[in-house]
Design an enzyme around this catalytic site. Structure first.
Site: not given
Ligand code: AMP
Ligand code: MG
Length: 481
Positions: A90, A92-93, A120, A178, A249, A259
């Site tokens: 989901g 997350g940021r 974070d 996604r 995702d 992404d």
């Molecule tokens: P990504 O590899 O950027 O596509 O992220 C994979 C998952 O990790 C997604 O659900 C993002 O929302 C979560 N995510 C990545 N970095 C952070 C962060 N700094 N804080 C919270 N969630 C994160």
């Molecule tokens: Mg992602």
């Protein structure tokens, strides 16, 4: 009326089961400043550079000014990460703001949500510059992608391997759904059996409106995703783009590049190149991307199984390679300036790639120079270490060109619109990041201009059009962002 008042809440998505999202406001950063605004993306929303200079715009991108009527939310999804199913991921940021002119606006780096897990909720300046510029660069290259409207920086400390500063990118996309959004509904269907169908209906209305009401719409949607994903990946391969984290995702149902993390453009051509240094096995290496896309589509197919007969979707999925190869053939003909379609072209193209794989050849630079090739052998031969194979190949290429009907200058013009002069290689981005971390944002903005027009000459930046300097070649990037 300013554009702020035209933003509509994403009512259709927020009408789905609340397990599919969290209503949450962005958490603003401290002391935000505007680093860059993409006027090109702005035209899609009716926002001009002047509007971007107003204080409320920075506050808007920072999430501290929420225009009336906005209903912010984070989306829930799941996904296969490096081959393993993760039941809940989901945003997350990222916090979604709503719709403007059909674009879903989203603030990436805007604080924790229910989906942050141990994260974070922040994005650092470094990774935000990369996401911002590459969203616009892919568009400039004619490759389907989410877009980026603006980038802000802040004084807020964010801990990664070292202390960095927080930033936010305002991203925009026709869809943020996604493959993993469907997987989430599929794997939770015992608890919430209706969500899969509801998500499919939402997606069709939002992204495949021409299929609305069609009795076979789920099947047709899948068939379109297969074909469009094949086309997208062919474009990545043709331009030499390595995404780096092709988890399900990070696969868009609208077949957009989505992404941007540890991605890279190839320096030297190399199928085995892995941009993501946490990808030890090379699952997401450059050469694997078509296979991974196909595998990811098979996961989407599984998730859609309750809605569509798997025998039929399997047959469609089997067609992926054919579509990909056809697409790739078209793109490669264009790269070589071949208008006529001849059977011999396949071997000509494949042999060029074998030749490039066998020795270091700067991929972008090679094709750009070929786009000016008028018979001066030395210009091409000086690019390689083993001259003989390229000489033999150029003999064949010249013979092949004799079968073309368009004049040379016309061919060159076409090739120069297909083979970019500039791609934002990692070392170039890193120079912009280093300057930005010292508070100098000029190079970020210069690169934005180049990103929007990568086929043109940019005389002040001629150095970035050359082969990658040896010390900067084929870097690997960390996933940390
Ligand atoms: P990504 O590899 O950027 O596509 O992220 C994979 C998952 O990790 C997604 O659900 C993002 O929302 C979560 N995510 C990545 N970095 C952070 C962060 N700094 N804080 C919270 N969630 C994160
Ligand atoms: Mg992602």
């Amino acid at each position: 009326m300013t554009f702020y008042h035209k933003i509509e809440p994403a009512e259709a998505y927020l009408g789905l089961d609340p397990v599919l999202y969290q209503r949450i406001a962005p958490t603003p950063l401290k002391d935000p400043t505007l680093i860059s605004f993409s006027a090109d993306a702005g035209t899609l929303l009716g926002i001009d550079a002047e509007a971007s200079q107003k204080r409320d715009f920075v506050d808007f991108v920072n999430g501290s000014f929420l225009p009336e009527g906005i209903e912010p939310y984070a989306m829930c999804y799941a996904g296969h990460q490096f081959g393993f199913y993760v039941p809940r991921l989901g945003d997350g940021r990222a916090v979604n703001l709503g719709l403007l002119n059909g674009w879903h606006l989203q603030l990436k780096g805007a604080g924790v949500t229910r989906y942050s897990r141990s994260g974070d909720g922040r994005a650092v300046l470094r990774s935000s510059i990369r996401e911002y510029l590459m969203s616009e660069a892919m568009h400039g290259l004619g490759i389907a992608t989410t877009r980026a409207l603006a980038l802000i920086g802040s004084q807020e400390p964010v801990r990664r391997e070292r202390m960095e500063r927080g930033a936010i990118v305002l991203r925009m996309s026709p869809s943020w759904i996604r493959f993993g959004s469907f997987e989430y509904c599929y794997y939770n269907r015992k608890r919430a059996p209706d969500n899969l169908r509801a998500l499919a209906e939402y997606t069709i209305a939002d992204s495949f409106p021409h299929l609305a009401g069609d009795p076979d719409r789920y099947f047709k949607m899948f068939a379109e995703v297969v074909a469009d994903t094949a086309r997208l990946i062919a474009q990545w391969q043709a331009v030499g783009f390595n995404h780096g984290v092709m988890n399900t995702d990070n696969m868009s149902i609208a077949s957009l590049t989505i992404d941007y993390g540890p991605y890279a453009f190839l320096d030297d051509y190399d199928l085995d190149y892995i941009c993501n240094h946490t990808d030890v096995e090379g699952r997401y290496s450059f050469g694997n991307q078509p296979y991974v896309a196909e595998w990811n589509l098979s996961k989407l197919m599984e998730a859609l199984a309750p809605l569509v007969d798997t025998d039929r979707t399997t047959r469609v999925l089997f067609g992926f390679r054919k579509i990909y190869q056809r697409e790739m053939m078209g793109l490669m003909r264009a790269k070589l300036g071949l208008v006529e379609k001849l059977d011999e072209d396949k071997a000509l193209i494949e042999d060029l790639y074998v030749l490039m794989q066998a020795q270091p050849v700067d991929y972008t630079f090679f094709f750009r120079r070929l786009s000016h090739y008028g018979g001066d052998r030395e210009e091409m031969l000086s690019l390689v270490q083993m001259r003989k194979p390229l000489e033999a190949w150029l003999d064949r290429y010249e013979m092949r060109l004799e079968k073309e009907r368009i004049p040379r200058h016309e061919r060159h013009r076409m090739m120069q619109k297909t083979n970019p002069k500039y791609v934002l290689k990692n070392y170039i981005l890193q120079e912009a990041i280093d300057a930005a971390e010292q508070g100098d944002y000029r190079l970020v903005n210069d690169l934005l201009d180049i990103a929007h027009d990568p086929f043109a000459e940019h005389p002040a930046f001629e150095a970035y059009a050359g082969p990658t300097p040896l010390r900067h070649k084929n870097l690997r990037l960390s996933c940390s962002s």
